[in-house]
Design an enzyme around this catalytic site. Structure first.
Site, PDB file in Angstrom:
ATOM      1  N   ASP A  46       0.836  -1.203   0.000  1.00  0.00           N
ATOM      2  CA  ASP A  46       0.000   0.000   0.000  1.00  0.00           C
ATOM      3  C   ASP A  46       0.872   1.256   0.000  1.00  0.00           C
ATOM      4  O   ASP A  46       1.791   1.384   0.816  1.00  0.00           O
ATOM      5  CB  ASP A  46      -0.913  -0.033   1.239  1.00  0.00           C
ATOM      6  CG  ASP A  46      -2.104   0.897   1.110  1.00  0.00           C
ATOM      7  OD1 ASP A  46      -1.923   2.055   0.693  1.00  0.00           O
ATOM      8  OD2 ASP A  46      -3.221   0.448   1.431  1.00  0.00           O
ATOM      9  N   THR A  81      -7.165   3.943  -1.344  1.00  0.00           N
ATOM     10  CA  THR A  81      -6.871   2.530  -1.121  1.00  0.00           C
ATOM     11  C   THR A  81      -7.978   1.577  -1.571  1.00  0.00           C
ATOM     12  O   THR A  81      -7.735   0.653  -2.347  1.00  0.00           O
ATOM     13  CB  THR A  81      -6.584   2.321   0.382  1.00  0.00           C
ATOM     14  OG1 THR A  81      -5.409   3.066   0.692  1.00  0.00           O
ATOM     15  CG2 THR A  81      -6.371   0.852   0.718  1.00  0.00           C
ATOM     16  N   ASN A 102     -13.112   5.614  -0.059  1.00  0.00           N
ATOM     17  CA  ASN A 102     -12.916   4.843   1.177  1.00  0.00           C
ATOM     18  C   ASN A 102     -14.097   5.009   2.116  1.00  0.00           C
ATOM     19  O   ASN A 102     -14.313   4.210   3.025  1.00  0.00           O
ATOM     20  CB  ASN A 102     -11.666   5.329   1.913  1.00  0.00           C
ATOM     21  CG  ASN A 102     -10.379   4.808   1.288  1.00  0.00           C
ATOM     22  OD1 ASN A 102     -10.395   3.889   0.467  1.00  0.00           O
ATOM     23  ND2 ASN A 102      -9.259   5.406   1.682  1.00  0.00           N
ATOM     24  N   ASP A 213       2.465   2.738   3.458  1.00  0.00           N
ATOM     25  CA  ASP A 213       1.427   3.778   3.368  1.00  0.00           C
ATOM     26  C   ASP A 213       1.329   4.541   4.694  1.00  0.00           C
ATOM     27  O   ASP A 213       1.279   5.768   4.713  1.00  0.00           O
ATOM     28  CB  ASP A 213       0.084   3.123   3.036  1.00  0.00           C
ATOM     29  CG  ASP A 213      -1.047   4.141   2.969  1.00  0.00           C
ATOM     30  OD1 ASP A 213      -1.102   4.899   1.988  1.00  0.00           O
ATOM     31  OD2 ASP A 213      -1.865   4.186   3.904  1.00  0.00           O
ATOM     32  N   HIS A 217       1.981   8.512   5.267  1.00  0.00           N
ATOM     33  CA  HIS A 217       0.991   9.461   5.794  1.00  0.00           C
ATOM     34  C   HIS A 217       1.549  10.227   6.990  1.00  0.00           C
ATOM     35  O   HIS A 217       1.435  11.442   7.089  1.00  0.00           O
ATOM     36  CB  HIS A 217      -0.270   8.724   6.276  1.00  0.00           C
ATOM     37  CG  HIS A 217      -1.194   8.342   5.181  1.00  0.00           C
ATOM     38  ND1 HIS A 217      -1.847   9.261   4.411  1.00  0.00           N
ATOM     39  CD2 HIS A 217      -1.588   7.129   4.727  1.00  0.00           C
ATOM     40  CE1 HIS A 217      -2.609   8.634   3.525  1.00  0.00           C
ATOM     41  NE2 HIS A 217      -2.461   7.339   3.699  1.00  0.00           N
ATOM     42  N   ASP A 258      -1.331   0.382  -4.722  1.00  0.00           N
ATOM     43  CA  ASP A 258      -2.636   0.954  -5.088  1.00  0.00           C
ATOM     44  C   ASP A 258      -2.512   2.401  -5.572  1.00  0.00           C
ATOM     45  O   ASP A 258      -3.353   2.872  -6.330  1.00  0.00           O
ATOM     46  CB  ASP A 258      -3.611   0.842  -3.906  1.00  0.00           C
ATOM     47  CG  ASP A 258      -3.024   1.312  -2.579  1.00  0.00           C
ATOM     48  OD1 ASP A 258      -1.806   1.590  -2.485  1.00  0.00           O
ATOM     49  OD2 ASP A 258      -3.801   1.403  -1.607  1.00  0.00           O
ATOM     50  N   HIS A 259      -1.486   3.101  -5.137  1.00  0.00           N
ATOM     51  CA  HIS A 259      -1.294   4.529  -5.453  1.00  0.00           C
ATOM     52  C   HIS A 259       0.046   4.942  -4.875  1.00  0.00           C
ATOM     53  O   HIS A 259       0.680   4.159  -4.152  1.00  0.00           O
ATOM     54  CB  HIS A 259      -2.412   5.382  -4.823  1.00  0.00           C
ATOM     55  CG  HIS A 259      -2.594   5.071  -3.365  1.00  0.00           C
ATOM     56  ND1 HIS A 259      -1.659   5.425  -2.415  1.00  0.00           N
ATOM     57  CD2 HIS A 259      -3.548   4.360  -2.708  1.00  0.00           C
ATOM     58  CE1 HIS A 259      -2.044   4.966  -1.232  1.00  0.00           C
ATOM     59  NE2 HIS A 259      -3.188   4.295  -1.380  1.00  0.00           N
ATOM     60  N   HIS A 360      -2.702  10.914  -0.418  1.00  0.00           N
ATOM     61  CA  HIS A 360      -2.944  10.496  -1.806  1.00  0.00           C
ATOM     62  C   HIS A 360      -4.432  10.609  -2.052  1.00  0.00           C
ATOM     63  O   HIS A 360      -5.209  10.733  -1.101  1.00  0.00           O
ATOM     64  CB  HIS A 360      -2.443   9.056  -2.014  1.00  0.00           C
ATOM     65  CG  HIS A 360      -2.966   8.104  -0.987  1.00  0.00           C
ATOM     66  ND1 HIS A 360      -4.185   7.477  -1.108  1.00  0.00           N
ATOM     67  CD2 HIS A 360      -2.472   7.720   0.219  1.00  0.00           C
ATOM     68  CE1 HIS A 360      -4.393   6.729  -0.037  1.00  0.00           C
ATOM     69  NE2 HIS A 360      -3.375   6.863   0.798  1.00  0.00           N
TER      70      HIS A 360
END
Ligand code: AMP
Ligand code: ZN
Ligand code: ZN
Length: 424
Positions: A46, A81, A102, A213, A217, A258-259, A360
């Site tokens: 992730d 996500t 999400n 991820d 963040h 995912d990104h 993101h």
């Protein structure tokens, strides 16, 4: 029949394999190694931005990339996500796969809100995930986490007892998401299912890591803590590859994200209450983008404020979101949608504290949102390349279907985009 198991099936794997080993394993004759069929393992890291590979801390991924295929992959919009994990396993973009965010609302369920904990198939039933297609075709699957893999897909809620779900299909082995289960445990659980006798061994497995991820963040994409998280996950991939080798299990690995991730800052906040009158709207989601509902009767006032040019952000009526985002037809998308310039966040009002770290959700074509993609294994052609003009994450779905040997559903994914990766 009412069916909804509350027991994380994957956690019973140890017991199940031990029992199976005692009763039905048929070992290969002495001196003759079992010829194992390749397994397809889909791994999501992730938030692993495509250029994280260049940090020099991922020796295991580097070996897979140089011996296989590696290229940046374009996520689907919005670059969040759940919408992207669902796009990868269904081949449909969020606008069609139903997981448009999400966190979301649906007029047919006015008293509910979808969150990342929602496992009612109502929210997920718009698009069939590949493990359901595989299970229906008699191909056994196991998921060591993946958004939606705990959902009895295709099932329906009991009208008198909403906690009960009728019918539906899950992977043969699945686990309820739990961030506390370490990367080492996740890898070991995948290796454990592959140690089973052939008749109860999965041929398609997913594996998911969230720590890159989370670090992105909390600390931001450029922080040493994020680089450390990248290195840690790389070590887990190394353990997986070593474990597969030790048991003689050939595998087609598809490792992706995912990104990506972009830095956020106190200097890059757009306060919506300075643009429109909060008495005219309600925010459903805010951040890299904001989705908005007008207070009934206040539509014209809201539009007059929102739809005019604004610095670092653009807003549209949902039907007027530019076509390149492939977003705006699903009933769950709120009527108004604003997108920040990459790195700019849209908030209800100016936050009091400092804004730092990363996020993101921005434009799927932004360099910071591009995602990892590596493919390696016996099914892939040596020296193969992904299309020069790039490819979208929905194109991975028809590739997975071919790797697993099931017919893909018609989807937003282009079967031709990645077909050249496969050895003939
Ligand atoms: P995002 O808010 O888009 O950054 O979402 C990333 C977070 O999603 C991760 O840090 C996980 O905590 C959470 N997550 C990932 N997979 C699942 C899952 N299957 N069920 C619930 N939450 C999940
Ligand atoms: Zn994510
Ligand atoms: Zn995230």
């Amino acid at each position: 029949m009412l069916s909804r198991t509350l027991v994380p099936a994957f956690l019973a794997i140890g017991a199940l394999s031990a029992c199976a080993t005692a009763t039905i394993e048929r070992p290969a004759p002495v001196g003759q190694a079992e010829q194992r069929a390749p397994v397809t393992i889909l791994i999501s890291i992730d938030g692993f931005r495509a250029d994280y590979l260049q940090r020099g801390v991922t020796p295991n991924l580097a070996v897979l990339a140089s011996g296989g295929i590696e290229a940046p992959m374009r996520p689907s919009f919005p670059t969040k996500t759940f919408p992207n994990h669902w796009a990868i396993v269904t081949g449909d973009r969020p606008d069609r796969n139903g997981i448009i965010a999400n966190s979301m609302e649906d007029d047919s369920r006015p008293d509910e809100k979808f969150t990342m904990a929602s496992d009612d198939p109502y929210w997920w039933n718009d698009a069939e995930p590949i493990w359901v297609t595989a299970e229906k075709a008699g191909v056994r699957t196991a998921t060591m986490f993946w958004p939606g893999s705990n959902v009895p897909w295709g099932g329906s809620q009991d009208k008198d007892w909403p906690r009960a779900i009728h019918g539906g299909t899950r992977p043969s082995d699945w686990a309820q998401f739990n961030q506390q289960i370490s990367g080492t445990q996740r890898v070991n659980m995948v290796l454990d299912v592959l140690r089973r006798p052939a008749d109860i061994r999965p041929r398609f497995v997913t594996l998911y890591f969230d720590t890159v991820d989370t670090a992105g963040h909390v600390k931001g994409p450029d922080a040493p803590e994020t680089t450390q998280a990248i290195a840690d996950v790389d070590a887990h991939i190394g353990d997986l590859v070593a474990g597969l080798k030790a048991m003689g299990q050939p595998a087609n690995l598809v490792i992706l994200a995912d990104h990506g991730m972009a830095a956020r800052s106190t200097d890059r906040i757009i306060a919506l209450d300075t643009i429109a009158n909060p008495a005219d709207y309600r925010i459903v989601e805010s951040g890299p983008y904001a989705s908005i509902v007008a207070v009934p009767g206040h539509e014209r006032k809201l539009e007059a404020a929102l739809l005019k040019p604004a610095a670092h952000m653009q807003c549209w009526r949902k039907a007027e979101i530019p076509a390149r985002f492939h977003y705006g037809t699903h009933r769950r998308i709120p009527p108004y949608f604003c997108l920040g310039e990459t790195g700019w966040e849209i908030q209800a009002s100016m936050p009091k504290g400092t804004v730092s770290g990363g996020n993101h959700g921005w434009d799927d074509r932004a360099p910071e949102m591009q995602a990892l993609f590596i493919a390696k294994g016996p099914a892939f052609a040596k020296g193969a390349k992904t299309p020069a003009d790039g490819f979208a994450n929905v194109d991975v779905y028809p590739l997975l279907a071919r790797l697993i040997g099931v017919s893909p559903r018609a989807s937003d994914g282009d079967p031709a985009a990645l077909s050249g990766l496969l050895a003939r």
